[in-house]
Design a protein around this motif. Sequence first.
Motif, mmCIF file in Angstrom:
data_model
loop_
_atom_site.group_PDB
_atom_site.id
_atom_site.type_symbol
_atom_site.label_atom_id
_atom_site.label_comp_id
_atom_site.label_asym_id
_atom_site.label_seq_id
_atom_site.Cartn_x
_atom_site.Cartn_y
_atom_site.Cartn_z
ATOM 1 N N GLU A 17 -58.673 50.872 -36.236
ATOM 2 C CA GLU A 17 -58.368 51.463 -37.535
ATOM 3 C C GLU A 17 -59.265 50.899 -38.629
ATOM 4 O OE1 GLU A 17 -53.977 52.312 -37.895
ATOM 5 O OE2 GLU A 17 -54.373 51.276 -39.798
ATOM 6 N N ASN A 18 -59.597 49.633 -38.477
ATOM 7 C CA ASN A 18 -60.355 48.924 -39.507
ATOM 8 C C ASN A 18 -61.378 48.020 -38.817
ATOM 9 O OD1 ASN A 18 -61.303 47.340 -41.551
ATOM 10 N ND2 ASN A 18 -59.317 46.532 -42.193
ATOM 11 N N PRO A 19 -62.610 48.495 -38.646
ATOM 12 C CA PRO A 19 -63.614 47.736 -37.883
ATOM 13 C C PRO A 19 -64.080 46.455 -38.585
ATOM 14 C CG PRO A 19 -64.318 50.027 -38.278
ATOM 15 C CD PRO A 19 -63.113 49.790 -39.110
ATOM 16 N N ALA A 20 -63.780 46.319 -39.862
ATOM 17 C CA ALA A 20 -64.233 45.129 -40.584
ATOM 18 C C ALA A 20 -63.087 44.506 -41.370
ATOM 19 C CB ALA A 20 -65.384 45.502 -41.526
ATOM 20 N N PRO A 21 -62.077 44.018 -40.663
ATOM 21 C CA PRO A 21 -60.908 43.490 -41.382
ATOM 22 C C PRO A 21 -61.186 42.127 -41.996
ATOM 23 C CG PRO A 21 -60.629 43.165 -39.032
ATOM 24 C CD PRO A 21 -61.915 43.915 -39.205
ATOM 25 N N GLY A 22 -60.550 41.872 -43.125
ATOM 26 C CA GLY A 22 -60.588 40.543 -43.726
ATOM 27 C C GLY A 22 -59.545 39.656 -43.059
ATOM 28 N N VAL A 23 -59.606 38.367 -43.396
ATOM 29 C CA VAL A 23 -58.689 37.405 -42.769
ATOM 30 C C VAL A 23 -57.234 37.791 -43.017
ATOM 31 C CG1 VAL A 23 -57.869 35.019 -42.933
ATOM 32 C CG2 VAL A 23 -60.307 35.481 -42.712
ATOM 33 N N GLU A 24 -56.934 38.212 -44.244
ATOM 34 C CA GLU A 24 -55.538 38.564 -44.544
ATOM 35 C C GLU A 24 -55.096 39.781 -43.745
ATOM 36 O OE1 GLU A 24 -53.407 36.637 -46.065
ATOM 37 O OE2 GLU A 24 -55.099 35.262 -46.284
ATOM 38 N N GLU A 25 -56.012 40.715 -43.551
ATOM 39 C CA GLU A 25 -55.665 41.913 -42.771
ATOM 40 C C GLU A 25 -55.450 41.550 -41.302
ATOM 41 O OE1 GLU A 25 -57.922 45.527 -45.059
ATOM 42 O OE2 GLU A 25 -59.179 43.924 -44.254
ATOM 43 N N ILE A 26 -56.246 40.607 -40.811
ATOM 44 C CA ILE A 26 -56.053 40.159 -39.426
ATOM 45 C C ILE A 26 -54.696 39.465 -39.292
ATOM 46 C CG2 ILE A 26 -56.882 38.610 -37.608
ATOM 47 C CD1 ILE A 26 -59.744 39.075 -38.772
ATOM 48 N N LYS A 27 -54.395 38.603 -40.255
ATOM 49 C CA LYS A 27 -53.105 37.887 -40.212
ATOM 50 C C LYS A 27 -51.948 38.875 -40.248
ATOM 51 C CE LYS A 27 -54.447 33.503 -42.324
ATOM 52 N NZ LYS A 27 -54.354 32.694 -43.542
ATOM 53 N N GLU A 28 -52.077 39.881 -41.092
ATOM 54 C CA GLU A 28 -51.028 40.900 -41.207
ATOM 55 C C GLU A 28 -50.873 41.645 -39.864
ATOM 56 O OE1 GLU A 28 -48.935 41.816 -43.569
ATOM 57 O OE2 GLU A 28 -48.256 43.619 -42.492
ATOM 58 N N ALA A 29 -52.007 41.990 -39.253
ATOM 59 C CA ALA A 29 -51.963 42.776 -38.008
ATOM 60 C C ALA A 29 -51.307 42.004 -36.866
ATOM 61 C CB ALA A 29 -53.375 43.207 -37.605
ATOM 62 N N ILE A 30 -51.474 40.690 -36.857
ATOM 63 C CA ILE A 30 -50.878 39.908 -35.757
ATOM 64 C C ILE A 30 -49.587 39.202 -36.192
ATOM 65 C CG2 ILE A 30 -53.071 39.577 -34.515
ATOM 66 C CD1 ILE A 30 -53.016 36.637 -35.622
ATOM 67 N N SER A 31 -49.078 39.608 -37.353
ATOM 68 C CA SER A 31 -47.894 38.903 -37.873
ATOM 69 C C SER A 31 -46.660 39.114 -36.993
ATOM 70 C CB SER A 31 -47.601 39.321 -39.316
ATOM 71 O OG SER A 31 -47.334 40.708 -39.360
ATOM 72 N N GLY A 32 -46.653 40.166 -36.184
ATOM 73 C CA GLY A 32 -45.515 40.387 -35.283
ATOM 74 C C GLY A 32 -45.699 39.734 -33.927
ATOM 75 N N ASN A 33 -46.768 38.981 -33.764
ATOM 76 C CA ASN A 33 -47.063 38.337 -32.475
ATOM 77 C C ASN A 33 -46.912 36.829 -32.628
ATOM 78 O OD1 ASN A 33 -48.907 40.929 -32.661
ATOM 79 N ND2 ASN A 33 -48.578 40.532 -30.498
ATOM 80 N N LEU A 34 -45.957 36.272 -31.921
ATOM 81 C CA LEU A 34 -45.735 34.833 -32.017
ATOM 82 C C LEU A 34 -46.532 34.092 -30.946
ATOM 83 C CD1 LEU A 34 -41.867 34.727 -32.576
ATOM 84 C CD2 LEU A 34 -43.705 34.947 -34.258
ATOM 85 N N CYS A 35 -47.103 32.950 -31.364
ATOM 86 C CA CYS A 35 -47.806 32.083 -30.421
ATOM 87 C C CYS A 35 -47.249 30.672 -30.584
ATOM 88 C CB CYS A 35 -49.312 32.080 -30.701
ATOM 89 S SG CYS A 35 -50.213 30.951 -29.608
ATOM 90 N N ARG A 36 -46.800 30.086 -29.480
ATOM 91 C CA ARG A 36 -46.222 28.736 -29.542
ATOM 92 C C ARG A 36 -47.274 27.668 -29.367
ATOM 93 N NH1 ARG A 36 -40.798 28.786 -25.994
ATOM 94 N NH2 ARG A 36 -41.182 26.574 -26.258
ATOM 95 N N CYS A 37 -48.508 28.061 -29.024
ATOM 96 C CA CYS A 37 -49.487 27.050 -28.605
ATOM 97 C C CYS A 37 -50.625 26.812 -29.600
ATOM 98 C CB CYS A 37 -50.128 27.455 -27.287
ATOM 99 S SG CYS A 37 -48.992 27.832 -25.964
ATOM 100 N N THR A 38 -51.230 27.879 -30.090
ATOM 101 C CA THR A 38 -52.558 27.708 -30.690
ATOM 102 C C THR A 38 -52.557 27.400 -32.179
ATOM 103 O OG1 THR A 38 -52.795 30.033 -31.272
ATOM 104 C CG2 THR A 38 -53.524 29.401 -29.072
#
Length: 158
Positions: free
Chosen positions: A118-139
């Motif tokens: 949808e957005n080939p050149a996302p900014g950091v905030e857009e990336i954070k928003e896109a993965i905000s529903g994905n939890l990671c316990r490790c990284t």
Amino acid sequence: MAKKRLCLTVNGRAIEQEIEENLRLLDVLRDELGLTGSKEGCGIGECGACTVILDGKAVNSCLVLALSADGGVVETVEGLAAGDHLDPLQESFLDNHALQCGFCTPGMLMSAKALLKENPAPGVEEIKEAISGNLCRCTGYVQIVEAVKEAAQRLGGG
Ligand code: FES
Ligand code: FES
């Protein structure tokens, strides 16, 4: 339980299957089609481990009744690589050490894939928003965001 016919295109392959009508999309992918890359973490839409792309949008497949996706186009983590060639996102996750146990990774990759479509050149905030529903316990997420940013650059965006 009554069975009904489900037609889907999964990773470019047409699927026609008789399924019990209460199955979730995640159940069909994992148990009926053997695509176990999509994980079940919480089963209630909280963790994102089950994320796939349905008709171009990232969805939690644990929350999608399979029959409601009838006729849909599904992309799972198994469809990212082309033979031996990893998707640039997968390469970038490896290069940026964006995974440890890997349980969240299929979902992260599919959320990121949907974003980059949808957005080939996302900014950091857009990336954070896109993965905000994905939890990671490790990284701690920093490398994941970096990996998505770098993948976008490799693909000519970013
Ligand atoms: S298993 Fe679907 S969101 Fe957690
Ligand atoms: S790498 Fe372990 S949960 Fe994300």
